[in-house]
Design a protein around this motif. Structure first.
Motif, PDB file in Angstrom:
ATOM      1  N   PHE A 133     -17.803 -76.500  48.310  1.00  0.00           N
ATOM      2  CA  PHE A 133     -17.384 -75.439  49.233  1.00  0.00           C
ATOM      3  C   PHE A 133     -17.842 -74.073  48.730  1.00  0.00           C
ATOM      4  CE2 PHE A 133     -14.424 -72.126  50.466  1.00  0.00           C
ATOM      5  CZ  PHE A 133     -14.070 -72.411  51.770  1.00  0.00           C
ATOM      6  N   ARG A 134     -18.417 -73.269  49.645  1.00  0.00           N
ATOM      7  CA  ARG A 134     -18.775 -71.892  49.288  1.00  0.00           C
ATOM      8  C   ARG A 134     -18.861 -71.027  50.538  1.00  0.00           C
ATOM      9  NH1 ARG A 134     -23.839 -71.870  46.372  1.00  0.00           N
ATOM     10  NH2 ARG A 134     -24.909 -71.032  48.164  1.00  0.00           N
ATOM     11  N   ILE A 135     -18.421 -69.781  50.401  1.00  0.00           N
ATOM     12  CA  ILE A 135     -18.548 -68.782  51.457  1.00  0.00           C
ATOM     13  C   ILE A 135     -19.470 -67.687  50.954  1.00  0.00           C
ATOM     14  CG2 ILE A 135     -17.347 -67.063  52.866  1.00  0.00           C
ATOM     15  CD1 ILE A 135     -14.803 -68.788  52.584  1.00  0.00           C
ATOM     16  N   ASP A 136     -20.481 -67.350  51.742  1.00  0.00           N
ATOM     17  CA  ASP A 136     -21.408 -66.262  51.430  1.00  0.00           C
ATOM     18  C   ASP A 136     -21.313 -65.211  52.522  1.00  0.00           C
ATOM     19  OD1 ASP A 136     -22.614 -67.432  49.095  1.00  0.00           O
ATOM     20  OD2 ASP A 136     -23.692 -68.790  50.434  1.00  0.00           O
ATOM     21  N   HIS A 137     -21.627 -63.964  52.160  1.00  0.00           N
ATOM     22  CA  HIS A 137     -21.627 -62.865  53.130  1.00  0.00           C
ATOM     23  C   HIS A 137     -23.022 -62.286  53.238  1.00  0.00           C
ATOM     24  CE1 HIS A 137     -17.149 -61.861  53.489  1.00  0.00           C
ATOM     25  NE2 HIS A 137     -17.225 -62.996  52.835  1.00  0.00           N
ATOM     26  N   PHE A 138     -23.467 -62.015  54.448  1.00  0.00           N
ATOM     27  CA  PHE A 138     -24.769 -61.418  54.705  1.00  0.00           C
ATOM     28  C   PHE A 138     -24.633 -59.895  54.663  1.00  0.00           C
ATOM     29  CE2 PHE A 138     -27.851 -59.764  57.895  1.00  0.00           C
ATOM     30  CZ  PHE A 138     -29.016 -60.104  57.227  1.00  0.00           C
ATOM     31  N   ARG A 139     -25.409 -59.265  53.795  1.00  0.00           N
ATOM     32  CA  ARG A 139     -25.439 -57.801  53.692  1.00  0.00           C
ATOM     33  C   ARG A 139     -24.050 -57.174  53.642  1.00  0.00           C
ATOM     34  NH1 ARG A 139     -30.548 -56.408  57.628  1.00  0.00           N
ATOM     35  NH2 ARG A 139     -32.107 -57.274  56.239  1.00  0.00           N
ATOM     36  N   ASP A 140     -23.251 -57.660  52.723  1.00  0.00           N
ATOM     37  CA  ASP A 140     -21.889 -57.166  52.552  1.00  0.00           C
ATOM     38  C   ASP A 140     -21.671 -56.973  51.056  1.00  0.00           C
ATOM     39  OD1 ASP A 140     -19.225 -56.542  52.749  1.00  0.00           O
ATOM     40  OD2 ASP A 140     -18.616 -58.415  53.675  1.00  0.00           O
ATOM     41  N   GLU A 141     -20.953 -55.945  50.704  1.00  0.00           N
ATOM     42  CA  GLU A 141     -20.705 -55.649  49.294  1.00  0.00           C
ATOM     43  C   GLU A 141     -19.541 -56.448  48.721  1.00  0.00           C
ATOM     44  OE1 GLU A 141     -22.809 -53.625  47.555  1.00  0.00           O
ATOM     45  OE2 GLU A 141     -23.917 -53.672  49.443  1.00  0.00           O
ATOM     46  N   ALA A 142     -18.862 -57.227  49.541  1.00  0.00           N
ATOM     47  CA  ALA A 142     -17.678 -57.964  49.099  1.00  0.00           C
ATOM     48  C   ALA A 142     -18.005 -58.911  47.946  1.00  0.00           C
ATOM     49  CB  ALA A 142     -17.085 -58.748  50.262  1.00  0.00           C
ATOM     50  N   ASP A 143     -17.103 -58.982  46.966  1.00  0.00           N
ATOM     51  CA  ASP A 143     -17.233 -59.936  45.869  1.00  0.00           C
ATOM     52  C   ASP A 143     -16.758 -61.291  46.372  1.00  0.00           C
ATOM     53  OD1 ASP A 143     -17.227 -61.444  43.564  1.00  0.00           O
ATOM     54  OD2 ASP A 143     -15.443 -60.465  42.727  1.00  0.00           O
ATOM     55  N   THR A 144     -17.689 -62.194  46.596  1.00  0.00           N
ATOM     56  CA  THR A 144     -17.330 -63.519  47.102  1.00  0.00           C
ATOM     57  C   THR A 144     -17.463 -64.589  46.021  1.00  0.00           C
ATOM     58  OG1 THR A 144     -19.586 -63.907  47.870  1.00  0.00           O
ATOM     59  CG2 THR A 144     -18.028 -62.924  49.455  1.00  0.00           C
ATOM     60  N   SER A 145     -17.634 -64.174  44.761  1.00  0.00           N
ATOM     61  CA  SER A 145     -17.855 -65.142  43.690  1.00  0.00           C
ATOM     62  C   SER A 145     -16.695 -66.125  43.548  1.00  0.00           C
ATOM     63  CB  SER A 145     -18.092 -64.413  42.367  1.00  0.00           C
ATOM     64  OG  SER A 145     -16.956 -63.640  42.023  1.00  0.00           O
ATOM     65  N   TRP A 146     -15.491 -65.717  43.927  1.00  0.00           N
ATOM     66  CA  TRP A 146     -14.328 -66.602  43.827  1.00  0.00           C
ATOM     67  C   TRP A 146     -14.190 -67.510  45.048  1.00  0.00           C
ATOM     68  CZ3 TRP A 146     -10.653 -65.997  47.649  1.00  0.00           C
ATOM     69  CH2 TRP A 146     -10.725 -64.807  48.390  1.00  0.00           C
ATOM     70  N   GLN A 147     -15.011 -67.315  46.073  1.00  0.00           N
ATOM     71  CA  GLN A 147     -14.893 -68.077  47.320  1.00  0.00           C
ATOM     72  C   GLN A 147     -15.730 -69.352  47.261  1.00  0.00           C
ATOM     73  OE1 GLN A 147     -15.678 -65.303  50.543  1.00  0.00           O
ATOM     74  NE2 GLN A 147     -13.929 -64.048  50.006  1.00  0.00           N
ATOM     75  N   GLN A 148     -15.496 -70.146  46.237  1.00  0.00           N
ATOM     76  CA  GLN A 148     -16.179 -71.421  46.089  1.00  0.00           C
ATOM     77  C   GLN A 148     -15.255 -72.404  45.388  1.00  0.00           C
ATOM     78  OE1 GLN A 148     -19.742 -70.907  43.723  1.00  0.00           O
ATOM     79  NE2 GLN A 148     -18.879 -69.120  42.754  1.00  0.00           N
ATOM     80  N   ALA A 149     -15.472 -73.689  45.668  1.00  0.00           N
ATOM     81  CA  ALA A 149     -14.615 -74.727  45.101  1.00  0.00           C
ATOM     82  C   ALA A 149     -15.404 -76.026  44.975  1.00  0.00           C
ATOM     83  CB  ALA A 149     -13.396 -74.946  45.999  1.00  0.00           C
ATOM     84  N   ASP A 150     -15.001 -76.846  44.007  1.00  0.00           N
ATOM     85  CA  ASP A 150     -15.670 -78.137  43.811  1.00  0.00           C
ATOM     86  C   ASP A 150     -14.671 -79.295  43.814  1.00  0.00           C
ATOM     87  OD1 ASP A 150     -14.421 -77.765  41.377  1.00  0.00           O
ATOM     88  OD2 ASP A 150     -16.273 -77.722  40.206  1.00  0.00           O
ATOM     89  N   SER A 151     -13.433 -79.007  44.237  1.00  0.00           N
ATOM     90  CA  SER A 151     -12.422 -80.056  44.363  1.00  0.00           C
ATOM     91  C   SER A 151     -11.398 -79.619  45.405  1.00  0.00           C
ATOM     92  CB  SER A 151     -11.720 -80.299  43.020  1.00  0.00           C
ATOM     93  OG  SER A 151     -10.903 -79.185  42.693  1.00  0.00           O
ATOM     94  N   ARG A 152     -10.628 -80.564  45.883  1.00  0.00           N
ATOM     95  CA  ARG A 152      -9.593 -80.242  46.864  1.00  0.00           C
ATOM     96  C   ARG A 152      -8.588 -79.268  46.251  1.00  0.00           C
ATOM     97  NH1 ARG A 152      -6.516 -85.245  48.854  1.00  0.00           N
ATOM     98  NH2 ARG A 152      -8.506 -85.788  49.766  1.00  0.00           N
ATOM     99  N   ASN A 153      -8.259 -79.470  44.980  1.00  0.00           N
ATOM    100  CA  ASN A 153      -7.312 -78.600  44.276  1.00  0.00           C
ATOM    101  C   ASN A 153      -7.816 -77.162  44.183  1.00  0.00           C
ATOM    102  OD1 ASN A 153      -4.769 -79.131  43.411  1.00  0.00           O
ATOM    103  ND2 ASN A 153      -5.332 -79.282  41.250  1.00  0.00           N
ATOM    104  N   SER A 154      -9.074 -77.004  43.770  1.00  0.00           N
ATOM    105  CA  SER A 154      -9.616 -75.638  43.645  1.00  0.00           C
ATOM    106  C   SER A 154      -9.784 -75.000  45.026  1.00  0.00           C
ATOM    107  CB  SER A 154     -10.921 -75.618  42.851  1.00  0.00           C
ATOM    108  OG  SER A 154     -11.913 -76.417  43.430  1.00  0.00           O
ATOM    109  N   LEU A 155     -10.032 -75.813  46.057  1.00  0.00           N
ATOM    110  CA  LEU A 155     -10.118 -75.272  47.408  1.00  0.00           C
ATOM    111  C   LEU A 155      -8.751 -74.747  47.862  1.00  0.00           C
ATOM    112  CD1 LEU A 155     -11.634 -74.629  49.980  1.00  0.00           C
ATOM    113  CD2 LEU A 155     -11.205 -76.966  50.747  1.00  0.00           C
ATOM    114  N   ALA A 156      -7.681 -75.444  47.497  1.00  0.00           N
ATOM    115  CA  ALA A 156      -6.336 -74.980  47.849  1.00  0.00           C
ATOM    116  C   ALA A 156      -6.089 -73.594  47.241  1.00  0.00           C
ATOM    117  CB  ALA A 156      -5.284 -75.973  47.370  1.00  0.00           C
ATOM    118  N   GLN A 157      -6.574 -73.361  46.029  1.00  0.00           N
ATOM    119  CA  GLN A 157      -6.426 -72.042  45.389  1.00  0.00           C
ATOM    120  C   GLN A 157      -7.238 -70.989  46.130  1.00  0.00           C
ATOM    121  OE1 GLN A 157      -7.444 -72.691  41.284  1.00  0.00           O
ATOM    122  NE2 GLN A 157      -5.689 -74.016  40.916  1.00  0.00           N
TER     123      GLN A 157
END
Length: 139
Positions: A37-61
């Motif tokens: 799972f990952r969310i990316d932003h197009f031409r946005d300054e937002a820090d999205t580095s935390w918007q990724q997960a590799d398990s159901r548990n980390s996705l819940a976070q």
């Protein structure tokens, strides 16, 4: 290549987004244990580095943090349009309206999601946020 529209409710991603907008935690039953799972932003300054997960548990976070910081008042799905790409792959156009907690304003946003589903669960999710538009700005 011809994109084949498919009913939102007939796709796992469509069900996940509908449950997400409704604040329904049963969406996690539709997520594979090894979700990519990952969310990316197009031409946005937002820090999205935390918007990724590799398990159901980390996705819940991640979803918990999204709820606090990005969607403190939830979100309204304006449109969820799904297209079958074949072999379990789905392209989804997700248009939503929400109060953006980080910016403290009402916005609309159009995102494109490529997802994969197998055995009734989503195991891959890539969201590209194309824009976040202040609802009070005039076009």
């Amino acid at each position: 290549m011809h994109l084949k529209p498919v009913a939102t409710e007939d796709t796992v991603i469509g069900q996940v987004l509908t449950k997400f907008a409704a604040g329904d935690p049963s969406l996690f039953e539709l997520i594979a244990e090894d979700i990519d799972f990952r969310i990316d932003h197009f031409r946005d300054e937002a820090d999205t580095s935390w918007q990724q997960a590799d398990s159901r548990n980390s996705l819940a976070q991640v979803i918990g943090r999204l709820g606090q910081e990005v969607f403190p008042k939830g979100t309204e799905a304006l449109a969820i349009n799904c297209f079958e790409l074949g072999a379990g792959w789905i392209l989804t156009c997700f248009n939503q309206r929400f109060f953006y907690g980080l910016l403290q304003k009402d916005v609309t946003s159009l995102t494109y999601i490529v997802s994969h589903e197998a055995d009734g669960q989503m195991d891959y999710f890539r969201e590209n946020v194309t824009d976040i538009v202040d609802r009070h700005e005039t076009a």
